[in-house]
Design a protein around this motif. Structure first.
Motif, PDB file in Angstrom:
ATOM      1  N   ASP A 259       0.835  -1.209   0.000  1.00 54.87           N
ATOM      2  CA  ASP A 259       0.000   0.000   0.000  1.00 54.87           C
ATOM      3  C   ASP A 259       0.867   1.255   0.000  1.00 54.87           C
ATOM      4  O   ASP A 259       1.881   1.321   0.706  1.00 54.87           O
ATOM      5  CB  ASP A 259      -0.921   0.010   1.215  1.00 54.87           C
ATOM      6  N   PHE A 260       0.455   2.254  -0.760  1.00 50.22           N
ATOM      7  CA  PHE A 260       1.252   3.463  -0.941  1.00 50.22           C
ATOM      8  C   PHE A 260       1.525   4.190   0.370  1.00 50.22           C
ATOM      9  O   PHE A 260       2.561   4.827   0.544  1.00 50.22           O
ATOM     10  CB  PHE A 260       0.572   4.415  -1.936  1.00 50.22           C
ATOM     11  N   ASP A 261       0.591   4.100   1.333  1.00 45.30           N
ATOM     12  CA  ASP A 261       0.727   4.848   2.586  1.00 45.30           C
ATOM     13  C   ASP A 261       1.155   3.970   3.760  1.00 45.30           C
ATOM     14  O   ASP A 261       0.940   4.324   4.929  1.00 45.30           O
ATOM     15  CB  ASP A 261      -0.580   5.555   2.916  1.00 45.30           C
ATOM     16  N   THR A 262       1.767   2.834   3.462  1.00 47.17           N
ATOM     17  CA  THR A 262       2.285   1.967   4.519  1.00 47.17           C
ATOM     18  C   THR A 262       3.301   2.714   5.383  1.00 47.17           C
ATOM     19  O   THR A 262       4.117   3.484   4.874  1.00 47.17           O
ATOM     20  CB  THR A 262       2.937   0.712   3.905  1.00 47.17           C
ATOM     21  N   ASP A 263       3.250   2.491   6.687  1.00 50.28           N
ATOM     22  CA  ASP A 263       4.165   3.160   7.612  1.00 50.28           C
ATOM     23  C   ASP A 263       5.624   2.862   7.278  1.00 50.28           C
ATOM     24  O   ASP A 263       5.995   1.701   7.064  1.00 50.28           O
ATOM     25  CB  ASP A 263       3.903   2.704   9.045  1.00 50.28           C
ATOM     26  N   ILE A 264       6.445   3.926   7.254  1.00 51.40           N
ATOM     27  CA  ILE A 264       7.893   3.797   7.095  1.00 51.40           C
ATOM     28  C   ILE A 264       8.545   4.467   8.303  1.00 51.40           C
ATOM     29  O   ILE A 264       8.576   5.701   8.395  1.00 51.40           O
ATOM     30  CB  ILE A 264       8.386   4.447   5.797  1.00 51.40           C
ATOM     31  N   PRO A 265       9.054   3.687   9.262  1.00 56.30           N
ATOM     32  CA  PRO A 265       9.689   4.284  10.442  1.00 56.30           C
ATOM     33  C   PRO A 265      11.030   4.930  10.062  1.00 56.30           C
ATOM     34  O   PRO A 265      11.860   4.309   9.401  1.00 56.30           O
ATOM     35  CB  PRO A 265       9.899   3.095  11.386  1.00 56.30           C
ATOM     36  N   LEU A 266      11.214   6.178  10.484  1.00 55.19           N
ATOM     37  CA  LEU A 266      12.483   6.879  10.285  1.00 55.19           C
ATOM     38  C   LEU A 266      13.036   7.244  11.653  1.00 55.19           C
ATOM     39  O   LEU A 266      12.292   7.703  12.527  1.00 55.19           O
ATOM     40  CB  LEU A 266      12.281   8.151   9.451  1.00 55.19           C
ATOM     41  N   PRO A 340       1.689  10.476   0.547  1.00 52.32           N
ATOM     42  CA  PRO A 340       0.323  10.976   0.311  1.00 52.32           C
ATOM     43  C   PRO A 340      -0.280  10.404  -0.976  1.00 52.32           C
ATOM     44  O   PRO A 340       0.388   9.720  -1.759  1.00 52.32           O
ATOM     45  CB  PRO A 340       0.541  12.489   0.191  1.00 52.32           C
ATOM     46  N   VAL A 341      -1.547  10.754  -1.191  1.00 52.98           N
ATOM     47  CA  VAL A 341      -2.232  10.347  -2.416  1.00 52.98           C
ATOM     48  C   VAL A 341      -1.620  11.081  -3.607  1.00 52.98           C
ATOM     49  O   VAL A 341      -0.892  12.065  -3.452  1.00 52.98           O
ATOM     50  CB  VAL A 341      -3.740  10.650  -2.329  1.00 52.98           C
ATOM     51  N   GLU A 342      -1.933  10.609  -4.793  1.00 51.14           N
ATOM     52  CA  GLU A 342      -1.364  11.185  -6.012  1.00 51.14           C
ATOM     53  C   GLU A 342      -1.796  12.643  -6.181  1.00 51.14           C
ATOM     54  O   GLU A 342      -2.937  13.001  -5.907  1.00 51.14           O
ATOM     55  CB  GLU A 342      -1.804  10.368  -7.229  1.00 51.14           C
ATOM     56  N   ASN A 343      -0.855  13.480  -6.630  1.00 50.31           N
ATOM     57  CA  ASN A 343      -1.187  14.877  -6.942  1.00 50.31           C
ATOM     58  C   ASN A 343      -0.737  15.183  -8.364  1.00 50.31           C
ATOM     59  O   ASN A 343      -0.271  14.297  -9.092  1.00 50.31           O
ATOM     60  CB  ASN A 343      -0.540  15.839  -5.933  1.00 50.31           C
ATOM     61  N   ASN A 344      -0.855  16.418  -8.787  1.00 54.23           N
ATOM     62  CA  ASN A 344      -0.506  16.784 -10.160  1.00 54.23           C
ATOM     63  C   ASN A 344       0.821  17.532 -10.203  1.00 54.23           C
ATOM     64  O   ASN A 344       0.932  18.607 -10.783  1.00 54.23           O
ATOM     65  CB  ASN A 344      -1.602  17.648 -10.780  1.00 54.23           C
ATOM     66  N   GLY A 345       1.832  16.958  -9.550  1.00 56.32           N
ATOM     67  CA  GLY A 345       3.154  17.586  -9.569  1.00 56.32           C
ATOM     68  C   GLY A 345       3.683  17.712 -10.982  1.00 56.32           C
ATOM     69  O   GLY A 345       3.462  16.845 -11.826  1.00 56.32           O
ATOM     70  N   ASN A 346       4.367  18.798 -11.260  1.00 52.49           N
ATOM     71  CA  ASN A 346       4.841  19.022 -12.629  1.00 52.49           C
ATOM     72  C   ASN A 346       6.310  19.409 -12.677  1.00 52.49           C
ATOM     73  O   ASN A 346       6.766  19.981 -13.663  1.00 52.49           O
ATOM     74  CB  ASN A 346       4.005  20.115 -13.310  1.00 52.49           C
ATOM     75  N   ASN A 347       7.057  19.110 -11.606  1.00 50.48           N
ATOM     76  CA  ASN A 347       8.488  19.392 -11.724  1.00 50.48           C
ATOM     77  C   ASN A 347       9.145  18.356 -12.619  1.00 50.48           C
ATOM     78  O   ASN A 347       8.563  17.343 -12.953  1.00 50.48           O
ATOM     79  CB  ASN A 347       9.159  19.489 -10.347  1.00 50.48           C
ATOM     80  N   ALA A 348      10.357  18.587 -13.007  1.00 50.90           N
ATOM     81  CA  ALA A 348      10.995  17.829 -14.084  1.00 50.90           C
ATOM     82  C   ALA A 348      11.188  16.367 -13.730  1.00 50.90           C
ATOM     83  O   ALA A 348      11.272  15.991 -12.570  1.00 50.90           O
ATOM     84  CB  ALA A 348      12.348  18.450 -14.417  1.00 50.90           C
TER      85      ALA A 348
END
Length: 375
Positions: A259-266, A340-348
Motif C-alpha cells: 500500500d502506498f501509505d504503509t508506515d515507514i519508520p524513520l 500521500p495520495v497522487e497529486n498533479n506535480g509538474n516538476n521535471a
C-alpha cells in the motif's frame, strides 16, 4: 478398436458409472459398467512440512483467482505466524479440499507445527504459471486460531500480484521495491524480510561473477558477492539500498503490491527510505508534497543524483520521486513517514536538466555533499 476414457474426480474415493453406446443397431443399446478411483494429487511446491499427532481440520470450500474458479493442480499451503509451512493440499476443479493444519510435536525441541491459538495463514501456488499468491480468506464456519481437533471452513481468493522493474545504472544506485516478494526470496525461519542474497541473485552472471559489486544499507552493513560475505540480516522492505553495479542492467520483482501509505519508520538523523507509491510525487518547494506527512521534522532529503531539498531554506531542486528509487531523508526526531495520495506535480523528470550542460554529468559515488548557493 480401443476407446480410452478418462475422468476428473472431485474427491478421493471409489467411483462407479455406466458407458452407454447407441447406434442404428436394432438391438438394445450396449451398456458397459465402469469403475474408477480418485486418488490424492501429489504436492510439488508446498511439500516440505512435518505431520504430527495433532491437527486442526481446514475445509476449503472454494478457491478463485481473477473472479474465476482455479483449475486442478493449484496448491494451498498453511503457514504459522513464523512463516513455517505446516500443511498443504492440491486443489481439484469443482471440488472441495480438506487439509490438516499440523500442530507442533511437543516431544521434539524444534518447532515443527502450529501452537495453541496461533492464526492459520494461507498462500496458494499456480502450478502452470509457477507463481505464488497471497490470499484473502473468508471464514464460513469454525475458527482459524489453531487448536487440537479444531475446525474451520473457508473460501479463498488469490490476491493479484504485480511486476516491477528496477533499472540499474553503472555505478552507484539507491533503489527500493514496492511489492512483497514471494516466499522463495525468504530464508528458512526468517519472516522479517527477504534474504539479501536471494533478492539480487538474478543479477548473478555465473558462479564466479556478479553484476553487484557492493550492496549497503543505511547502517553501513554490506553484502559483497565477490567475497561471499553479508552482515545484513534481511532486506527491510521499508528501507532503500545503495548498490554499486558493474554495468547497466535490470532486475524484475513480482509480488503483492505494498500500500502506498504503509508506515515507514524513520529514526533521528539520516535514513534511506523506500518509495511505495506506483505514481510519481512532487518534491518541489514550497509544498515539498512528497514528504508532507513529516515536513515539520525534515532537515534534508537527497536522491541518487545528488539533488536535494532543504525545507528550512524553502529550496528544492529534486525531480519527481518515483517507484524503484530509494531516498535519503534526514529528520530531527523519530517519525513515521506515510506517502500521500497522487497529486498533479509538474516538476521535471529525472535527468531532464542534464541536457545542454557545459560540463558532463559527474560520475555517481556512494557519497555526496549538498551545496546551496544563495548569491
Amino acid at each position: 478398436s480401443e476407446i480410452s476414457i478418462s475422468f476428473t474426480p472431485v474427491d478421493v474415493g471409489d467411483y462407479n458409472g455406466t458407458l452407454t453406446i447407441t447406434s442404428n443397431d436394432p438391438n438394445d443399446p450396449l451398456e458397459i459398467p465402469l469403475t474408477g478411483i480418485g486418488v490424492p494429487l501429489e504436492l510439488q511446491y508446498f511439500s516440505n512440512f512435518n505431520t504430527t499427532d495433532v491437527n486442526h481440520s481446514v475445509l476449503v470450500l472454494s478457491l478463485e483467482h481473477n473472479g474465476e474458479p482455479v483449475p486442478t493442480g493449484w496448491e494451498i499451503g498453511l503457514f504459522t505466524p513464523d512463516n513455517l509451512l505446516a500443511g498443504a493440499g492440491v486443489w481439484r476443479d469443482g471440488g472441495r479440499l480438506g487439509i490438516s493444519a499440523w500442530g507442533d510435536d511437543a516431544q521434539t525441541q524444534i518447532i515443527d507445527g502450529f501452537r495453541d491459538n496461533e492464526l492459520i495463514a494461507f498462500r496458494v501456488w499456480d502450478n502452470e504459471a509457477d507463481i505464488e499468491y497471497y490470499v484473502d480468506t473468508e471464514l464460513i464456519d469454525g475458527n482459524l486460531s489453531w487448536s487440537t481437533n479444531g475446525f474451520a471452513a473457508i473460501n479463498l481468493t488469490a490476491l493479484p500480484t504485480r511486476e516491477m522493474t528496477v533499472a540499474f545504472g553503472e555505478g552507484w544506485n539507491i533503489i527500493s521495491i514496492n511489492v512483497l516478494p514471494s516466499n522463495e526470496y525468504y530464508a528458512e525461519g526468517e519472516d522479517r524480510g527477504p534474504d539479501i542474497e536471494l533478492m539480487v541473485e538474478q543479477l548473478r552472471i555465473d558462479e564466479d561473477n556478479h553484476h553487484v559489486i557492493l550492496l549497503k544499507n543505511g547502517d553501513g552493513q554490506f553484502y559483497s558477492p565477490a567475497f561471499g560475505f553479508s552482515n545484513i540480516e534481511y532486506w527491510s522492505l521499508t528501507e532503500g539500498y545503495q548498490i554499486n553495479i558493474d554495468e547497466d542492467v535490470e532486475a524484475v520483482f513480482v509480488g503483492l503490491p505494498i500500500d502506498f501509505d504503509t508506515d515507514i519508520p524513520l529514526t533521528e538523523g539520516w535514513n534511506i527510505a523506500a518509495y511505495f507509491p506506483e505514481y510519481d510525487l512532487d518534491a518541489s518547494s514550497p509544498e515539498f508534497y512528497v514528504l508532507s506527512s513529516i515536513l515539520d521534522n525534515v532537515i534534508s532529503a537527497k536522491d541518487n543524483h545528488g539533488l536535494f531539498m532543504l525545507p528550512a531554506f524553502n529550496f528544492s531542486n529534486m525531480n519527481l520521486w518515483r517507484e524503484s528509487q530509494g531516498y535519503m531523508i534526514k529528520v530531527d526526531q523519530d517519525v513515521i513517514l506515510n506517502y500521500p495520495v497522487e497529486n498533479n506535480g509538474n516538476n521535471a523528470n529525472p535527468d531532464d536538466n542534464n541536457e545542454h550542460r557545459h560540463w558532463a554529468a559527474p560520475v555517481r559515488t556512494s557519497q555526496n555533499m549538498s551545496l546551496l548557493i544563495s548569491y
